[in-house]
Each structure stands twice: as structure tokens, then as C-alpha cells.
Motif scaffolding. Structure first.
Motif, PDB file in Angstrom:
ATOM      1  N   ASP A 150     -10.404  13.595  15.672  1.00 13.77           N
ATOM      2  CA  ASP A 150     -11.184  12.755  14.915  1.00 13.77           C
ATOM      3  C   ASP A 150     -11.089  13.362  13.619  1.00 13.77           C
ATOM      4  OD1 ASP A 150     -13.120  11.581  13.377  1.00 13.77           O
ATOM      5  OD2 ASP A 150     -14.536  11.377  14.911  1.00 13.77           O
ATOM      6  N   CYS A 151     -10.477  12.753  12.443  1.00 15.73           N
ATOM      7  CA  CYS A 151     -10.389  13.228  11.217  1.00 15.73           C
ATOM      8  C   CYS A 151     -11.657  13.705  10.428  1.00 15.73           C
ATOM      9  CB  CYS A 151      -9.517  12.568  10.308  1.00 15.73           C
ATOM     10  SG  CYS A 151     -10.541  11.064   9.775  1.00 15.73           S
ATOM     11  N   ALA A 208      -3.111   9.354  10.134  1.00 14.51           N
ATOM     12  CA  ALA A 208      -1.641   9.404   9.465  1.00 14.51           C
ATOM     13  C   ALA A 208      -0.614   8.610  10.348  1.00 14.51           C
ATOM     14  CB  ALA A 208      -1.233  10.910   9.980  1.00 14.51           C
ATOM     15  N   ASP A 265      -3.232  13.644   5.241  1.00 15.04           N
ATOM     16  CA  ASP A 265      -3.233  12.251   5.764  1.00 15.04           C
ATOM     17  C   ASP A 265      -4.390  12.239   6.940  1.00 15.04           C
ATOM     18  OD1 ASP A 265      -2.667   9.702   6.417  1.00 15.04           O
ATOM     19  OD2 ASP A 265      -0.520   9.939   5.630  1.00 15.04           O
ATOM     20  N   LYS A 300       0.951  -1.265  -0.052  1.00 11.71           N
ATOM     21  CA  LYS A 300       0.043  -0.013   0.084  1.00 11.71           C
ATOM     22  C   LYS A 300       0.760   1.265   0.020  1.00 11.71           C
ATOM     23  CE  LYS A 300      -1.043   1.582   4.091  1.00 11.71           C
ATOM     24  NZ  LYS A 300      -1.447   1.337   5.426  1.00 11.71           N
TER      25      LYS A 300
HETATM   26  C1  LIG Z   1      -3.790   1.888   9.870  1.00  6.58           C
HETATM   27  S1  LIG Z   1      -3.135   3.362  10.848  1.00  6.58           S
HETATM   28  C2  LIG Z   1      -2.548   4.568   9.752  1.00  6.58           C
HETATM   29  C3  LIG Z   1      -1.209   4.404   8.960  1.00  6.58           C
HETATM   30  C4  LIG Z   1      -0.785   5.175   8.184  1.00  6.58           C
HETATM   31  N1  LIG Z   1      -1.839   5.544   7.178  1.00  6.58           N
HETATM   32  C5  LIG Z   1       0.469   4.696   7.285  1.00  6.58           C
HETATM   33  O1  LIG Z   1       0.287   3.958   6.148  1.00  6.58           O
HETATM   34  O2  LIG Z   1       1.827   4.900   7.756  1.00  6.58           O
HETATM   35  C6  LIG Z   1      -4.632   4.421  11.380  1.00  6.58           C
HETATM   36  C7  LIG Z   1      -4.245   5.576  12.189  1.00  6.58           C
HETATM   37  O3  LIG Z   1      -5.626   6.025  12.456  1.00  6.58           O
HETATM   38  C8  LIG Z   1      -5.332   6.718  13.597  1.00  6.58           C
HETATM   39  N2  LIG Z   1      -6.929   6.991  13.980  1.00  6.58           N
HETATM   40  C9  LIG Z   1      -8.006   5.980  14.476  1.00  6.58           C
HETATM   41  N3  LIG Z   1      -9.405   6.638  14.649  1.00  6.58           N
HETATM   42  C10 LIG Z   1      -9.201   8.015  14.036  1.00  6.58           C
HETATM   43  C11 LIG Z   1      -9.935   9.008  13.802  1.00  6.58           C
HETATM   44  N4  LIG Z   1     -11.154   9.193  13.931  1.00  6.58           N
HETATM   45  N5  LIG Z   1      -9.356  10.304  13.567  1.00  6.58           N
HETATM   46  C12 LIG Z   1      -8.053  10.236  13.091  1.00  6.58           C
HETATM   47  N6  LIG Z   1      -7.289   9.317  13.301  1.00  6.58           N
HETATM   48  C13 LIG Z   1      -7.649   8.051  13.836  1.00  6.58           C
HETATM   49  C14 LIG Z   1      -5.018   5.736  14.801  1.00  6.58           C
HETATM   50  O4  LIG Z   1      -4.381   6.236  15.851  1.00  6.58           O
HETATM   51  C15 LIG Z   1      -3.897   5.072  13.767  1.00  6.58           C
HETATM   52  O5  LIG Z   1      -2.817   5.862  13.926  1.00  6.58           O
END
Ligand SMILES: C[S@@+](CC[C@H](N)C(=O)[O-])C[C@H]1O[C@@H](n2cnc3c(N)ncnc32)[C@H](O)[C@@H]1O
Length: 174
Positions: free
Chosen positions: A104-105, A44, A41, A15
Motif C-alpha cells: 500500500d503506497c 505505478a 510513482d 495525462k
Molecule cells: C490508475 S493505475 C496506475 C496507472 C499508472 N500511473 C500509469 O499511468 O501508467 C492504479 C494502480 O494503482 C494500484 N493500486 C491500487 N491501490 C493501491 C495502493 N493502495 N497502493 C499502491 N498501489 C495501488 C493498482 O494495482 C493499479 O496498478
């Protein structure tokens, strides 16, 4: 809050490679046509991961985005986890064009970041949405589409129970 960085499997490394391979020509094409590319992102992460079953460190999506050449003009990173946001801020250093948010994004993107990408000013954005499960609201995707300036790269997990629910919800709606 978590102090740990994630362990990821080879599929997540693929990915990340796809993202890098896409971002480079995205910027080349936009810059050549006098657009201003930003990187967003929404989930992120910590900026780095560990490869599953080993101690090998892997650059995550925000860190890779910072290294894309030609570069994005602006970066917007969001994560809900305070420790991860601190790591992201350290990675961003004192670059004035990198903006890191905790929250929360779904709220931060729609209210704070998407409005900063102006179609009229020829600003465009590549927005990566990479939730663990069902954390992404469809309204957030709709807001990106409505901007006509933001394209999304959605990593949709299909192998866990939460995502089976998500698929069921999508079918129920359309
Ligand atoms: C799958 S990881 C992201 C990995 C990153 N995209 C990479 O490839 O390096 C998901 C992330 O989303 C964060 N997360 C979970 N719920 C969220 C939300 N509602 N808003 C923002 N971030 C959130 C978690 O803390 C975690 O760090």
C-alpha cells in the motif's frame, strides 16, 4: 492479483503526455541548479496499458519516467498488485537506481521512500499519485509537503462515484 494490463481512454494518454512534458524541464532545471532529481510513482501500474478498443500498447507512467532525458537519478515504483510489481521489475531490469516495492503506497511512501529524499543533500523528487479512486490518504500528501523536497503530481478522478465521495470528504474537512 490481476494478470491483465489496463485498457485506458484518450484522457489517460493525455495525462501521460503531460507527465512526460513536465518531467523533462523539471530535470533540466534541477540538474542545472545542482539538485538531484528522483522519480516516485505511488500507483505505478504494470508499466504498459492497452488503448481502449484496440490492441495498441501504450507506455505507462513508470516506463515513460525511465525514458525522460535528462534522466532522473533514482526511481521508486510502488504498486499493491503482485503481478504488476513483477512486470515493473522486468522493466527495471538490472538498473541499480530503480527500486520497486509491493504494498500500500500510503505506508511504503511515508515510511520507506519519502525519508530517502533529503532536503539537506539537495535531493528533490517528482511524485506521481494516480489512484483509481479513494486509495490515497491525505496523510500521504501531507508527508510529501512536510518534506519540502517532494512535489506531487496528483491525478484525481472526478467522474466516478468514489471520487464524488472524495470531493464530499474534502469539502467536509476544509
Ligand atoms: C490508475 S493505475 C496506475 C496507472 C499508472 N500511473 C500509469 O499511468 O501508467 C492504479 C494502480 O494503482 C494500484 N493500486 C491500487 N491501490 C493501491 C495502493 N493502495 N497502493 C499502491 N498501489 C495501488 C493498482 O494495482 C493499479 O496498478
Amino acid at each position: 492479483m490481476t494478470t491483465e494490463i489496463d485498457e485506458i481512454g484518450y484522457w489517460s494518454e493525455i495525462k501521460l503526455e503531460i507527465l512526460e512534458k513536465y518531467a523533462k524541464p523539471y530535470n533540466q532545471i534541477l540538474l542545472k541548479n545542482q539538485f538531484h532529481p528522483s522519480y516516485i510513482d505511488g500507483f505505478a501500474g504494470a508499466g504498459h496499458h492497452k488503448a481502449k478498443g484496440s490492441s495498441r500498447l501504450i507506455e505507462g507512467s513508470p516506463t515513460r519516467a525511465l525514458g525522460v532525458d535528462p534522466p532522473f537519478e533514482r526511481f521508486f515504483f510502488v504498486d499493491s498488485d503482485a503481478d504488476r510489481v513483477s512486470r515493473l521489475k522486468r522493466i527495471a531490469g538490472n538498473r541499480p537506481n530503480v527500486h520497486v516495492y509491493q504494498g500500500d503506497c500510503n505506508d511504503v511512501l511515508v515510511d520507506g521512500i519519502f525519508p530517502r529524499i533529503s532536503y539537506a543533500r539537495r535531493e528533490r523528487a517528482l511524485c506521481i499519485l494516480d489512484p483509481y479512486g479513494l486509495q490515497l490518504n491525505w496523510e500521504t500528501i501531507r508527508a510529501a509537503g512536510n518534506s519540502k523536497a517532494i512535489e506531487i503530481f496528483l491525478n484525481f478522478p472526478v467522474m466516478d462515484n468514489e471520487s464524488k465521495c472524495a470531493l464530499a470528504q474534502v469539502r467536509a474537512r476544509f
